[in-house]
Design a protein around this motif. Structure first.
Motif, PDB file in Angstrom:
ATOM      1  N   LEU A 104       0.051   2.741  13.523  1.00  0.00           N
ATOM      2  CA  LEU A 104       0.096   1.539  12.690  1.00  0.00           C
ATOM      3  C   LEU A 104       1.004   0.478  13.302  1.00  0.00           C
ATOM      4  O   LEU A 104       0.676  -0.716  13.274  1.00  0.00           O
ATOM      5  CB  LEU A 104       0.534   1.887  11.269  1.00  0.00           C
ATOM      6  CG  LEU A 104      -0.498   2.692  10.467  1.00  0.00           C
ATOM      7  CD1 LEU A 104       0.103   3.188   9.163  1.00  0.00           C
ATOM      8  CD2 LEU A 104      -1.751   1.875  10.218  1.00  0.00           C
ATOM      9  N   SER A 121       0.864  -1.172   0.000  1.00  0.00           N
ATOM     10  CA  SER A 121       0.000   0.000   0.000  1.00  0.00           C
ATOM     11  C   SER A 121       0.903   1.225   0.000  1.00  0.00           C
ATOM     12  O   SER A 121       1.707   1.410   0.907  1.00  0.00           O
ATOM     13  CB  SER A 121      -0.900  -0.002   1.248  1.00  0.00           C
ATOM     14  OG  SER A 121      -1.679   1.181   1.273  1.00  0.00           O
ATOM     15  N   LEU A 175       6.553  -1.627   7.715  1.00  0.00           N
ATOM     16  CA  LEU A 175       6.328  -0.202   7.454  1.00  0.00           C
ATOM     17  C   LEU A 175       7.606   0.380   6.866  1.00  0.00           C
ATOM     18  O   LEU A 175       8.691   0.194   7.418  1.00  0.00           O
ATOM     19  CB  LEU A 175       5.996   0.538   8.747  1.00  0.00           C
ATOM     20  CG  LEU A 175       4.706   0.156   9.456  1.00  0.00           C
ATOM     21  CD1 LEU A 175       4.554   0.956  10.744  1.00  0.00           C
ATOM     22  CD2 LEU A 175       3.510   0.366   8.566  1.00  0.00           C
ATOM     23  N   GLN A 204      -5.325   2.481   6.337  1.00  0.00           N
ATOM     24  CA  GLN A 204      -4.451   1.317   6.491  1.00  0.00           C
ATOM     25  C   GLN A 204      -4.894   0.428   7.652  1.00  0.00           C
ATOM     26  O   GLN A 204      -4.722  -0.788   7.598  1.00  0.00           O
ATOM     27  CB  GLN A 204      -2.989   1.747   6.712  1.00  0.00           C
ATOM     28  CG  GLN A 204      -2.351   2.410   5.534  1.00  0.00           C
ATOM     29  CD  GLN A 204      -2.365   3.926   5.643  1.00  0.00           C
ATOM     30  OE1 GLN A 204      -3.230   4.525   6.294  1.00  0.00           O
ATOM     31  NE2 GLN A 204      -1.414   4.572   5.002  1.00  0.00           N
ATOM     32  N   ASP A 205      -5.475   1.011   8.685  1.00  0.00           N
ATOM     33  CA  ASP A 205      -5.956   0.208   9.819  1.00  0.00           C
ATOM     34  C   ASP A 205      -7.073  -0.733   9.390  1.00  0.00           C
ATOM     35  O   ASP A 205      -7.188  -1.857   9.896  1.00  0.00           O
ATOM     36  CB  ASP A 205      -6.400   1.111  10.969  1.00  0.00           C
ATOM     37  CG  ASP A 205      -7.514   2.072  10.572  1.00  0.00           C
ATOM     38  OD1 ASP A 205      -7.435   2.689   9.484  1.00  0.00           O
ATOM     39  OD2 ASP A 205      -8.464   2.232  11.352  1.00  0.00           O
ATOM     40  N   VAL A 215      -4.436   7.388   8.867  1.00  0.00           N
ATOM     41  CA  VAL A 215      -5.567   6.465   8.852  1.00  0.00           C
ATOM     42  C   VAL A 215      -6.910   7.176   8.765  1.00  0.00           C
ATOM     43  O   VAL A 215      -7.906   6.563   8.374  1.00  0.00           O
ATOM     44  CB  VAL A 215      -5.528   5.499  10.060  1.00  0.00           C
ATOM     45  CG1 VAL A 215      -4.287   4.636  10.008  1.00  0.00           C
ATOM     46  CG2 VAL A 215      -5.629   6.231  11.375  1.00  0.00           C
ATOM     47  N   LEU A 240      -7.288  -2.104   6.430  1.00  0.00           N
ATOM     48  CA  LEU A 240      -6.595  -3.171   5.707  1.00  0.00           C
ATOM     49  C   LEU A 240      -6.001  -4.185   6.683  1.00  0.00           C
ATOM     50  O   LEU A 240      -6.158  -5.394   6.507  1.00  0.00           O
ATOM     51  CB  LEU A 240      -5.505  -2.560   4.827  1.00  0.00           C
ATOM     52  CG  LEU A 240      -4.615  -3.521   4.055  1.00  0.00           C
ATOM     53  CD1 LEU A 240      -5.438  -4.451   3.177  1.00  0.00           C
ATOM     54  CD2 LEU A 240      -3.623  -2.715   3.220  1.00  0.00           C
ATOM     55  N   LYS A 244      -6.591   7.406   4.696  1.00  0.00           N
ATOM     56  CA  LYS A 244      -6.012   6.322   3.898  1.00  0.00           C
ATOM     57  C   LYS A 244      -6.480   4.933   4.306  1.00  0.00           C
ATOM     58  O   LYS A 244      -6.430   4.014   3.511  1.00  0.00           O
ATOM     59  CB  LYS A 244      -4.484   6.390   3.936  1.00  0.00           C
ATOM     60  CG  LYS A 244      -3.922   7.715   3.431  1.00  0.00           C
ATOM     61  CD  LYS A 244      -4.308   7.965   1.987  1.00  0.00           C
ATOM     62  CE  LYS A 244      -3.692   9.250   1.458  1.00  0.00           C
ATOM     63  NZ  LYS A 244      -4.036   9.464   0.059  1.00  0.00           N
ATOM     64  N   LEU A 301       3.454  -1.530   4.052  1.00  0.00           N
ATOM     65  CA  LEU A 301       2.778  -0.237   4.111  1.00  0.00           C
ATOM     66  C   LEU A 301       3.872   0.794   3.928  1.00  0.00           C
ATOM     67  O   LEU A 301       4.812   0.853   4.721  1.00  0.00           O
ATOM     68  CB  LEU A 301       2.070  -0.043   5.453  1.00  0.00           C
ATOM     69  CG  LEU A 301       0.960  -1.028   5.787  1.00  0.00           C
ATOM     70  CD1 LEU A 301       0.427  -0.776   7.194  1.00  0.00           C
ATOM     71  CD2 LEU A 301      -0.164  -0.940   4.766  1.00  0.00           C
ATOM     72  N   PHE A 358       0.854   7.692   5.845  1.00  0.00           N
ATOM     73  CA  PHE A 358       0.344   7.040   7.051  1.00  0.00           C
ATOM     74  C   PHE A 358      -0.601   8.008   7.765  1.00  0.00           C
ATOM     75  O   PHE A 358      -0.233   8.705   8.695  1.00  0.00           O
ATOM     76  CB  PHE A 358       1.474   6.636   7.999  1.00  0.00           C
ATOM     77  CG  PHE A 358       2.453   5.638   7.432  1.00  0.00           C
ATOM     78  CD1 PHE A 358       2.129   4.823   6.364  1.00  0.00           C
ATOM     79  CD2 PHE A 358       3.701   5.509   7.987  1.00  0.00           C
ATOM     80  CE1 PHE A 358       3.029   3.902   5.857  1.00  0.00           C
ATOM     81  CE2 PHE A 358       4.615   4.596   7.491  1.00  0.00           C
ATOM     82  CZ  PHE A 358       4.276   3.786   6.422  1.00  0.00           C
TER      83      PHE A 358
END
Length: 162
Positions: free
Chosen positions: A119, A77, A135, A88-89, A83, A91, A86, A109, A81
């Motif tokens: 994250l 992704s 990350l 990501q959490d 959230v 995902l 975006k 990520l 960063f």
């Protein structure tokens, strides 16, 4: 959403006085209309996505280094960063589902930003095996990123083109 009535009124005046208002999705148009309390008939949907150069890299690499269909699936992704936008959490949460936990995959990520610590804590809380989720900071070498990736994942909470 604006902090106070003065800013909301000023934003409404700017939007109503514009010939065009560019939005990236119908959802964003509706959010703008709610925020200013007025319709925005001059709204136009624009594209908020990768540049033509990025598309060319992807098209070329699809032929030179196609995604692998055996072995570990390599997900990535590429996003700041953050959230709030975006996602990501979301995902990470999706990948804890039993349908994914038994499969062979890794996730990178990549992006950097204000929610790196959040994250990191989410990765630890979900109990992903070491090396399963990594990350990384932003990397301008998209060709290398694409070569090291089988599938780009782009979750989003509010953007027009997730």
């Amino acid at each position: 959403y604006f902090a106070d009535d003065t800013r909301t009124q000023r934003a409404r005046q700017v939007v109503e006085g514009s010939a065009r208002a560019l939005v990236v999705s119908i959802r964003n148009r509706r959010a703008l209309e709610r925020a200013i309390g007025a319709p925005v008939p001059q709204a136009m949907r624009g594209v908020n996505g990768p540049s033509a150069a990025v598309g060319e890299i992807g098209a070329r690499l699809t032929h030179e280094a196609p995604p692998r269909s055996v072995g570990t699936a390599r997900f990535r992704s590429l996003a700041r960063f953050d959230v709030r936008y975006k996602g990501q959490d979301l995902l990470l949460e999706a990948l804890t589902d039993a349908r994914w936990s038994a499969r062979d995959w890794t996730l990178v990520l990549q992006g950097g930003g204000p929610h790196r610590g959040f994250l990191e804590a989410s990765i630890a809380r979900h109990g992903f095996a070491p090396g399963r989720v990594t990350l990384l900071d932003r990397d301008e070498d998209l060709e290398r990123c694409f070569r090291e990736t089988d599938l780009l994942l782009m979750p989003s909470r509010s953007e027009g083109s997730p």
